[in-house]
Design a protein around this motif. Structure first.
Motif: not given
Length: 153
Positions: A76-85
């Motif tokens: 989670k320091q590398i990538i932010a995955i958004q718009n998730l259920k």
């Protein structure tokens, strides 16, 4: 940091290095707490005095599974995955522990998108992972973390 909002954005990174996390120092307190949580109190992890004389590492070492448990935090320091259920840890493939992590060592996660698939609206991402140990040639482990991402429509 990379931000991903849907499958197509994620897929555009196929084969690419996604980044590297910050360094994280593994303390004896963290090792002891992990030993308590997992009921794994083997002396190579928690007995500092015995480890100095009886261990080939001459210090305590982190549990292999402790180092694995850092994947979500460092990821989670590398990538932010958004718009998730929903997001699911689906598995770890091709895992190899290459070197022990001594107490007070610093580690960081290096990642690459190895494979991605759309499974009827669910994104399965295989992330090539390597946990580097500061000032060491060999990583703590290598493998592929597999995540399932249920994006909002």
């Amino acid at each position: 940091m990379i931000t991903i909002k849907n499958h197509a954005e994620f897929e555009s990174y196929l084969g690419q290095e996604l980044g590297v996390s910050e360094w994280h120092q593994i303390s004896q307190q963290q090792i002891n707490l992990f030993a308590d949580a997992t009921l794994d109190h083997q002396w190579i992890h928690i007995d500092e005095e015995r480890a100095k004389t009886d261990s080939p590492f001459q210090s305590t070492i982190a549990h292999g599974y402790l180092t694995l448990s850092l994947i979500p935090y460092l990821w989670k320091q590398i990538i932010a995955i958004q718009n998730l259920k929903m997001e699911i840890n689906y598995g770890i493939e091709k895992l190899r522990f290459a070197q022990a992590v001594k107490v007070n060592s610093q580690v960081r996660l290096k990642v690459r998108l190895a494979a991605i698939a759309n499974l009827r609206g669910v994104t399965r991402a295989n992330i090539a992972i390597e946990l580097e140990i500061k000032d060491e040639k060999k990583p703590a482990f290598t493998g592929e973390a597999v995540f399932l991402y249920h994006f909002n429509a």
